[in-house]
Design an enzyme around this catalytic site. Structure first.
Site, PDB file in Angstrom:
ATOM      1  N   HIS A 183       5.937 -16.854   4.732  1.00 24.29           N
ATOM      2  CA  HIS A 183       5.653 -15.800   3.759  1.00 24.29           C
ATOM      3  C   HIS A 183       6.616 -16.024   2.595  1.00 24.29           C
ATOM      4  O   HIS A 183       7.815 -15.773   2.702  1.00 24.29           O
ATOM      5  CB  HIS A 183       5.887 -14.432   4.404  1.00 24.29           C
ATOM      6  CG  HIS A 183       5.663 -13.273   3.486  1.00 24.29           C
ATOM      7  ND1 HIS A 183       4.884 -12.186   3.833  1.00 24.29           N
ATOM      8  CD2 HIS A 183       6.104 -13.013   2.235  1.00 24.29           C
ATOM      9  CE1 HIS A 183       4.877 -11.318   2.830  1.00 24.29           C
ATOM     10  NE2 HIS A 183       5.618 -11.800   1.859  1.00 24.29           N
ATOM     11  N   GLU A 201       2.788 -12.367  -3.670  1.00 22.70           N
ATOM     12  CA  GLU A 201       3.053 -12.862  -2.326  1.00 22.70           C
ATOM     13  C   GLU A 201       2.080 -13.978  -1.964  1.00 22.70           C
ATOM     14  O   GLU A 201       0.864 -13.854  -2.160  1.00 22.70           O
ATOM     15  CB  GLU A 201       2.965 -11.721  -1.313  1.00 22.70           C
ATOM     16  CG  GLU A 201       3.942 -10.586  -1.608  1.00 22.70           C
ATOM     17  CD  GLU A 201       4.138  -9.647  -0.439  1.00 22.70           C
ATOM     18  OE1 GLU A 201       3.370  -9.742   0.540  1.00 22.70           O
ATOM     19  OE2 GLU A 201       5.060  -8.820  -0.494  1.00 22.70           O
ATOM     20  N   GLY A 210       3.420  -3.347   3.519  1.00 25.79           N
ATOM     21  CA  GLY A 210       4.426  -3.177   4.560  1.00 25.79           C
ATOM     22  C   GLY A 210       3.901  -3.345   5.969  1.00 25.79           C
ATOM     23  O   GLY A 210       4.455  -2.783   6.913  1.00 25.79           O
ATOM     24  N   GLY A 211       2.804  -4.097   6.121  1.00 22.84           N
ATOM     25  CA  GLY A 211       2.260  -4.318   7.454  1.00 22.84           C
ATOM     26  C   GLY A 211       1.398  -3.182   7.968  1.00 22.84           C
ATOM     27  O   GLY A 211       0.858  -3.254   9.075  1.00 22.84           O
ATOM     28  N   ARG A 268       5.345  -3.158  -7.756  1.00 26.87           N
ATOM     29  CA  ARG A 268       6.526  -2.292  -7.728  1.00 26.87           C
ATOM     30  C   ARG A 268       7.752  -3.162  -7.503  1.00 26.87           C
ATOM     31  O   ARG A 268       7.655  -4.379  -7.336  1.00 26.87           O
ATOM     32  CB  ARG A 268       6.406  -1.291  -6.573  1.00 26.87           C
ATOM     33  CG  ARG A 268       6.153  -1.984  -5.228  1.00 26.87           C
ATOM     34  CD  ARG A 268       6.224  -1.038  -4.056  1.00 26.87           C
ATOM     35  NE  ARG A 268       5.707  -1.606  -2.831  1.00 26.87           N
ATOM     36  CZ  ARG A 268       6.349  -2.450  -2.041  1.00 26.87           C
ATOM     37  NH1 ARG A 268       7.560  -2.871  -2.368  1.00 26.87           N
ATOM     38  NH2 ARG A 268       5.798  -2.897  -0.921  1.00 26.87           N
ATOM     39  N   LYS A 287      -7.022  -6.471   7.562  1.00 27.91           N
ATOM     40  CA  LYS A 287      -6.020  -5.866   6.687  1.00 27.91           C
ATOM     41  C   LYS A 287      -6.625  -4.723   5.893  1.00 27.91           C
ATOM     42  O   LYS A 287      -7.734  -4.831   5.369  1.00 27.91           O
ATOM     43  CB  LYS A 287      -5.473  -6.912   5.703  1.00 27.91           C
ATOM     44  CG  LYS A 287      -4.749  -8.064   6.348  1.00 27.91           C
ATOM     45  CD  LYS A 287      -4.412  -9.154   5.353  1.00 27.91           C
ATOM     46  CE  LYS A 287      -3.376  -8.734   4.362  1.00 27.91           C
ATOM     47  NZ  LYS A 287      -2.950  -9.861   3.490  1.00 27.91           N
ATOM     48  N   LYS A 304      -7.195  -5.161  -2.103  1.00 30.90           N
ATOM     49  CA  LYS A 304      -7.040  -6.585  -1.821  1.00 30.90           C
ATOM     50  C   LYS A 304      -8.299  -7.392  -2.115  1.00 30.90           C
ATOM     51  O   LYS A 304      -8.223  -8.547  -2.539  1.00 30.90           O
ATOM     52  CB  LYS A 304      -6.591  -6.778  -0.374  1.00 30.90           C
ATOM     53  CG  LYS A 304      -5.161  -6.315  -0.129  1.00 30.90           C
ATOM     54  CD  LYS A 304      -4.734  -6.605   1.295  1.00 30.90           C
ATOM     55  CE  LYS A 304      -3.249  -6.311   1.486  1.00 30.90           C
ATOM     56  NZ  LYS A 304      -2.905  -4.922   1.248  1.00 30.90           N
TER      57      LYS A 304
END
Length: 686
Positions: free
Chosen positions: A217, A284, A173-174, A301, A167, A125
């Protein structure tokens, strides 16, 4: 049929390096295209749906993913011996693993996904934020540096200003994500995020970024090919989440004006071009109340929620993946991709929303679904009788619907949820109905804090079951009982046996009988009179109902056609052990049949002085030892199960007496994890 280019990239057989619904989803498209499918499976998945659907299937190891679905060497070996030219990784597992993409390339196997460089750049990230900023894509303020010391990270959180988001740099996926509201809780949340990141991605590096209060989101589906073309297929709104994981997704985003939609698409295409993207990807964004949006991450993906994009664009994104992997150009230009109607996806999970969405596992004893058609898709990897395994994600299915507009699609979604009936384990279906029927959701006012903001309305106090429904349950039980005795009468030569009577005269029952059903914690007495005309009079408290009806079958399902005081209804009926389930368009009702005390297990209450396992899983961390004093709320242990980290906390002040499990050991649901003694002051007060 072969798909490829003059360069010789022919794909006639693919290996799907995944399981469950996504493996089945890929196989359906492959079959339609004339491409053979090879499945891999763990020992626990031997009888699973994706294994049965495949042209060939190979066992690759025990249930734990590290020894099966995450074993790159085993999967490559199967690809070679099965002569698969390409590997589709699905989502999760190895889908965003740079090393796996590189290994496929080295072995001459087509990886149906982006180049490894794009996976690497977008998977970290901190790197992705820098690339996006350079490409002119707006990003959220934060720290994405290499200094990972606790003190420096805490300083950066203070500079950015609380609340902040911790993060995992390789997260998805959290996983490895924690919201930190104040400096006081920073260290505990940081350590928790790191543990989960290490477990999920084998990398505990994190980044810190500003947490926007109640944002949306919003993500954009992009596609690139080997010829330098990149397009977007509009946006999806995935704001409604629990545990930082999506639960209902929709496309397009509600209330997003065409101008904002255009800017979102353009930004997503810039993001994809910045990393020479090929294949399916999702950019996102986090969006504030004024529709300003900021880059959050890119998933390299196919997304879980890709079907809603397919529904509004009339495309098959898996077919696009296979064609592009074989070297073809994107099937449509940007101008040819049009948006029509609205689509929703509801993720149906084996979990208990009333218990903090605790994931569950177990058999699908009964499963019936709405009829699939052009506007309704059931994306699943399980069938009636299958087990939802503790070893993997607890998602049972995705219900995907399309309508001409948002309200039409929402009505279709609710209708489909009413027809999705499961017995055997807890699910979130009732919660999804409550959520999709909330006025603010209906109005499209969604954000990531939606569930917590409207928690009391989404989890209303349980009301007593309507007396009419109790009459239906009683009738269903009587008619099932009658069917059994009728079957017995046909098999026995003793016509005068009291067990061969279904007239209400069996044993000491003569025309009138007293029944007791259990509605939640309350016993309900029902006096049932068998009338000469075949109807029943049922008295509950001070009211008497006239009830009549019959059972009938459709396929493997049993239905109750019933009239209560002249009001007719058709209800699906399932009686399992000591529980009666009624499923109808009005909702679902669960009524228990009390077990005689002499047959019930004695509850010793032995766990009152300790802590029990809320689910089956692995003890990841133990923070206490015998003799330690703890305060109420202190974290005693951390469990990992079904891709979720759960903290076991002390319910009261006390002293640890015994610890029954070590780190790395397996515990079953309801096992005693440890024993402790309460403080004397607590005992005296109680």
């Amino acid at each position: 049929m072969k798909y490829g280019t003059s360069a010789g990239k022919h794909i006639t057989r693919i290996l799907i390096a995944n399981r469950g619904e996504i493996a089945c989803r890929v196989m359906r498209t492959a079959k339609r295209m004339g491409v053979q499918s090879v499945a891999v499976y763990s020992e626990v998945d031997r009888n699973s749906m994706h294994v049965d659907m495949a042209d060939k299937a190979y066992c690759i190891g025990p249930a734990p993913a590290q020894q099966s679905y995450l074993s790159m060497e085993k999967i490559i070996h199967v690809a070679k011996i099965s002569a698969a030219q390409a590997i589709h990784p699905g989502y999760g597992f190895l889908s965003e693993n740079t090393e796996f993409a590189e290994l496929c390339k080295q072995e001459g196997i087509i990886f149906i996904g982006p180049p490894s460089s794009a996976i690497r750049d977008m998977g970290i990230k901190s790197t992705s934020k820098s690339i996006m900023a350079a490409a002119g894509v707006p990003v959220v303020d934060g720290y994405h540096g290499v200094d990972q010391s606790d003190r420096w990270l805490q300083e950066q959180a203070g500079r950015i200003g609380y609340p902040v988001l911790v993060k995992a740099v390789r997260g998805a996926g959290g996983k490895g994500m924690r919201i930190v509201s104040s400096e006081k809780e920073f260290q505990e949340k940081l350590e928790s995020a790191r543990r989960e990141a290490k477990k999920s991605f084998n990398d505990d590096a994190v980044l810190i970024e500003k947490f926007l209060d109640r944002p949306r989101h919003v993500e954009v589906q992009v596609f690139g090919d080997h010829h330098g073309n990149v397009v977007h297929l509009f946006e999806r709104d995935c704001s409604v989440q629990r545990r930082h994981q999506k639960i209902i997704e929709e496309a397009p985003g509600p209330g997003i004006e065409p101008e904002v939609r255009s800017k979102l698409g353009e930004a997503a295409v810039r993001a994809a071009k910045a990393v020479n993207y090929v294949g399916a990807g999702t950019v996102e964004f986090i969006m504030d109340s004024k529709h300003n949006f900021y880059f959050m991450e890119m998933n390299t993906r196919l997304q879980v929620e890709h079907p809603v994009t397919e529904m509004i664009t009339g495309t098959d994104l898996v077919e696009w993946q296979l064609r592009i992997a074989a070297g073809e150009k994107i099937p449509l230009s940007q101008e040819e991709i049009t948006l029509q109607g609205h689509a929703f996806e509801a993720r149906i999970y084996a979990e208990d929303p009333e218990n903090s969405f605790m994931p569950g596992a177990g058999p699908l004893v009964h499963l019936s679904t709405p009829q699939a058609d052009l506007s309704t898709r059931i994306e699943t990897g399980v069938r009636q009788g299958d087990n939802v395994s503790v070893h993997y994600d607890p998602m049972i299915a995705k219900l995907v619907v399309w309508g001409a507009d948002r309200q039409a699609a929402l009505r279709k979604l609710r209708s489909g949820l009413h027809q999705y009936n499961i017995v055997g384990l807890h699910t979130n279906i009732d919660f999804l109905l409550s959520l999709s029927g909330h006025p603010m959701f209906e109005a499209g006012h969604v954000h990531t804090d939606f569930i917590s903001q409207y928690h009391s309305e989404l989890f209303p106090t349980q009301k007593a079951t309507a007396k009419e429904s109790l009459c239906q349950a009683a009738l269903g039980l009587i008619l099932k009982e009658k069917a059994v005795t009728d079957a017995f009468r046909l098999q026995t030569s003793d016509q005068f046996s009291p067990f061969a009577s279904s007239s209400g005269r069996r044993l000491n029952i003569c025309y009138t009988r007293n029944m007791t059903l259990k509605d939640g914690k309350n016993d309900v007495a029902i006096a049932v009179t068998y009338n000469q005309d075949g109807s029943y009079s049922m008295q509950i408290e001070d009211k008497t109902f006239r009830v009549l009806g019959d059972l009938y079958s459709e396929g493997d399902s049993t239905f109750l056609k019933c009239s209560v005081d002249g009001v007719a209804s058709h209800t699906q009926l399932v009686i399992l052990e000591n529980t009666i389930y009624l499923f109808s368009t009005e909702g679902r009702v669960q009524i228990d049949i009390p077990v005689p005390q002499y047959l019930s297990l004695v509850d010793t209450g032995g766990n009152q002085g300790g802590a029990i396992a809320p689910m089956t899983g692995t003890i990841e961390k133990v923070f206490v030892k015998p003799g330690d004093k703890v305060k109420a709320g202190d974290t005693l242990m951390v469990m990992i199960a079904m891709k979720m980290e759960h903290s076991i906390k002390a319910p009261k002040d006390g002293t640890i007496k015994k610890v029954f499990y070590k780190e790395g050991s397996q515990a079953s649901r309801h096992d005693s994890l440890l024993e402790f003694e309460e403080e004397e002051s607590e005992k005296r007060e109680s």
